[in-house]
Design a protein around this motif. Structure first.
Motif, mmCIF file in Angstrom:
data_model
loop_
_atom_site.group_PDB
_atom_site.id
_atom_site.type_symbol
_atom_site.label_atom_id
_atom_site.label_comp_id
_atom_site.label_asym_id
_atom_site.label_seq_id
_atom_site.Cartn_x
_atom_site.Cartn_y
_atom_site.Cartn_z
ATOM 1 N N ASP A 1 55.063 47.511 -13.210
ATOM 2 C CA ASP A 1 55.501 47.572 -11.459
ATOM 3 C C ASP A 1 54.333 46.496 -11.214
ATOM 4 N N TYR A 2 53.092 45.910 -12.196
ATOM 5 C CA TYR A 2 52.168 44.888 -11.820
ATOM 6 C C TYR A 2 53.186 43.412 -10.738
ATOM 7 N N LEU A 3 54.030 43.159 -11.780
ATOM 8 C CA LEU A 3 55.310 42.105 -11.171
ATOM 9 C C LEU A 3 55.934 42.327 -9.639
ATOM 10 N N ARG A 4 55.636 43.713 -9.644
ATOM 11 C CA ARG A 4 56.846 44.094 -7.664
ATOM 12 C C ARG A 4 55.244 44.323 -7.200
ATOM 13 N N ARG A 5 54.506 44.548 -6.806
ATOM 14 C CA ARG A 5 53.101 44.967 -6.062
ATOM 15 C C ARG A 5 52.730 43.950 -6.047
ATOM 16 N N PHE A 6 52.520 42.973 -7.125
ATOM 17 C CA PHE A 6 51.962 41.343 -6.859
ATOM 18 C C PHE A 6 52.720 40.011 -6.691
ATOM 19 N N SER A 7 54.746 41.138 -5.985
ATOM 20 C CA SER A 7 55.378 39.810 -5.791
ATOM 21 C C SER A 7 55.141 38.738 -5.424
ATOM 22 N N ALA A 8 54.670 38.945 -3.791
ATOM 23 C CA ALA A 8 54.544 37.599 -2.825
ATOM 24 C C ALA A 8 53.677 36.561 -3.726
ATOM 25 N N PRO A 9 52.841 36.819 -4.025
ATOM 26 C CA PRO A 9 51.775 35.679 -4.337
ATOM 27 C C PRO A 9 52.338 34.774 -5.722
ATOM 28 N N LEU A 10 53.035 35.756 -6.591
ATOM 29 C CA LEU A 10 54.382 35.513 -7.912
ATOM 30 C C LEU A 10 55.223 34.538 -7.484
ATOM 31 N N ALA B 1 55.559 30.298 -7.553
ATOM 32 C CA ALA B 1 57.153 29.629 -8.526
ATOM 33 C C ALA B 1 57.835 28.989 -7.456
ATOM 34 N N GLY B 2 57.640 29.049 -5.992
ATOM 35 C CA GLY B 2 58.100 28.619 -5.441
ATOM 36 C C GLY B 2 59.430 28.954 -5.483
ATOM 37 N N VAL B 3 60.007 30.717 -5.759
ATOM 38 C CA VAL B 3 60.959 31.122 -5.399
ATOM 39 C C VAL B 3 61.255 32.257 -4.621
ATOM 40 N N GLY C 1 54.119 25.555 -10.082
ATOM 41 C CA GLY C 1 52.876 26.384 -9.454
ATOM 42 C C GLY C 1 52.224 26.741 -11.280
ATOM 43 N N PHE C 2 53.156 26.753 -11.674
ATOM 44 C CA PHE C 2 52.563 27.620 -12.817
ATOM 45 C C PHE C 2 52.246 25.882 -14.076
ATOM 46 N N TRP D 1 44.432 34.955 -7.964
ATOM 47 C CA TRP D 1 46.055 34.894 -8.117
ATOM 48 C C TRP D 1 46.635 36.299 -7.428
ATOM 49 N N VAL D 2 46.093 37.187 -7.352
ATOM 50 C CA VAL D 2 46.524 37.974 -6.663
ATOM 51 C C VAL D 2 46.576 38.045 -5.328
ATOM 52 N N SER D 3 45.080 36.951 -4.515
ATOM 53 C CA SER D 3 45.013 36.840 -2.839
ATOM 54 C C SER D 3 45.530 35.402 -2.599
#
Length: 323
Positions: free
Chosen positions: A32-41, A45-47, A73-74, A281-283
Motif C-alpha cells: 500500500d506504500y507503493l500506492r499511497r506514494f505513487s505520485a512521487p515514485l 521514474a518518469g512514468v 531518476g533512480f 522522497w515522499v514529498s
C-alpha cells in the motif's frame, strides 16, 4: 532556518539497485506504500502514474521493476547528490539502510555506506537490519560498524510484524548499546494493512528504553498519531529523542495536527530532544525546503536551531561511543 547548517537525521538515497531493494521491501511486505506514494515514485521514474497504478494492482513486485527499469531518476550519480546537498545548505545527512535486496542481490547497506564514505563530513550511514533474525542482525551491525563505518541502526516493526519491545530483539539492542550506536525505530502511522496499527505503537519504545537505559533511541517520524505518548516517553527516559520526518513542519502548528504537545514542551521538557528529519522522497520538497518551514513554527528563541542542528549534532557526536 538554522543558525548553523541543517542536519537531516532521516533520509533514504542510493543508486538504482539500492532503490530497487528499498521498493522491493514495500512490494513484499506493505504494497500500500507503493500506492499511497505513487505520485512521487512515478514522477521520479518518469512514468505515467495511471499505468504504474494498474501494474501495481496486478503485481506489486513487477510494478517496482517497471519503475526501476524505466526511471533514470533512480540513477543520480553519487557526486551529483553530494553537490546538491552542499548547494542546498545541508550540513549533514543520515542515510538509513535496510536489509532488503533486489534482483541483483546487492547489499543495500554496503552500497549506502560506500556513498557516505565519499563525503564523510556530509553523510553518515546507519545499518538497516531485519527483526526476524536478531542474532544475525547483531552480527551484521558489528561488521557494518567495524568495516563500513556505519554509525547507527534502523529498524521498522511494521515491515516485519515484530513489535519493537519483543524480547527476541534483545541481541540487537544489547549490541547497539555496547557499540554506542543509536537505534532509529519506526513508530506510529504505517500503511501495512495486513497488521494491526499498534505493531508500531510508540509505547513499545517505552519498554525498550526502560530495559536498555544506555541505548540511544530515536523515535522515527515522531510516533504520530500517539504524540502525547511520545512526549511522555521523552519525559520518562533521558536516552530517547524523536525526529519528525515525513511530516510537513508548516502543518505542525495547526489545531488538531497532533503536534501541540511537542510545541508546548519544546522549550521545556523536550528541550534538546527533537530533531529534523526529511524522508524527502515522499514529498515534492527537498530536505532544505522542508527545513525552511521550521522557521515559521511558534518555537522559543534558539529552539529552531536546536531542532535543525544542535540536537542531532550531539547525537551524532556520541555515535560509536557508549553512554
Amino acid at each position: 532556518m538554522a543558525e548553523r547548517p541543517v542536519i537531516d537525521i532521516c533520509a533514504v538515497h542510493g543508486d538504482r539497485e539500492v532503490w530497487e531493494a528499498y521498493l522491493t521491501g514495500f512490494a513484499l511486505a506493505a504494497p500500500d506504500y507503493l500506492r499511497r506514494f505513487s505520485a512521487p515514485l512515478a514522477r521520479r521514474a518518469g512514468v505515467e502514474e495511471g499505468d504504474y497504478l494498474r501494474r501495481l494492482a496486478a503485481d506489486p513486485l513487477a510494478a517496482v521493476h517497471h519503475l526501476i527499469d524505466a526511471g533514470t531518476g533512480f540513477d543520480i550519480a553519487d557526486e551529483t547528490y553530494i553537490e546538491r546537498l552542499r548547494a542546498a545548505g545541508i550540513g549533514h545527512q543520515v542515510l538509513h539502510g535496510f536489509p532488503w535486496r533486489g534482483r541483483g542481490g546487492v547489499d543495500a547497506n554496503r552500497s549506502i555506506a560506500a556513498l557516505a564514505a565519499k563525503a564523510p563530513d556530509l553523510l553518515t550511514a546507519w545499518t538497516g537490519v531485519s527483526l526476524r533474525a536478531p542474532a544475525q542482525a547483531a552480527r551484521e551491525m558489528e561488521r557494518a560498524a567495524a568495516e563500513w563505518n556505519m554509525r547507527g541502526v534502523s529498524v521498522s516493526p511494521f515491515w516485519e510484524g515484530v513489535c519493537a519491545s519483543d524480547r527476541s530483539l534483545d541481541p540487537i539492542y544489547r549490541t547497539a548499546s555496547r557499540l554506542g550506536l543509536p537505534v532509529w525505530i519506526h513508530a506510529g502511522q504505517n500503511f501495512n494493512n495486513t497488521l494491526p496499527l499498534d505493531i508500531s505503537d510508540v509505547r513499545h519504545i517505552d519498554r525498550v528504553a526502560a530495559a536498555f537505559p544506555d541505548l540511544r533511541i530515536v523515535i522515527g517520524h515522531g510516533g504520530w498519531p500517539w504524540m502525547a505518548d511520545s512526549v511522555a516517553i521523552l519525559q520518562r527516559h533521558a536516552n530517547v529523542c524523536l525526529e519528525f520526518s515525513s511530516h510537513r513542519p508548516r502543518f505542525m502548528a495547526r489545531a488538531g495536527s497532533g503536534w501541540e504537545g511537542v510545541l508546548l514542551q519544546a522549550g521545556g521538557a523536550l528541550r534538546g530532544r527533537v530533531m529534523f528529519g526529511s524522508a524527502f522522497w515522499v514529498s515534492r520538497l527537498d530536505a532544505a525546503a522542508l527545513a525552511a518551514e521550521v522557521a515559521d513554527l511558534p518555537l522559543p528563541d534558539g529552539v529552531a536551531d536546536e531542532w535543525l542542528h544542535g540536537n542531532a549534532a550531539r547525537l551524532l557526536a556520541g555515535a560509536g561511543r557508549p553512554l
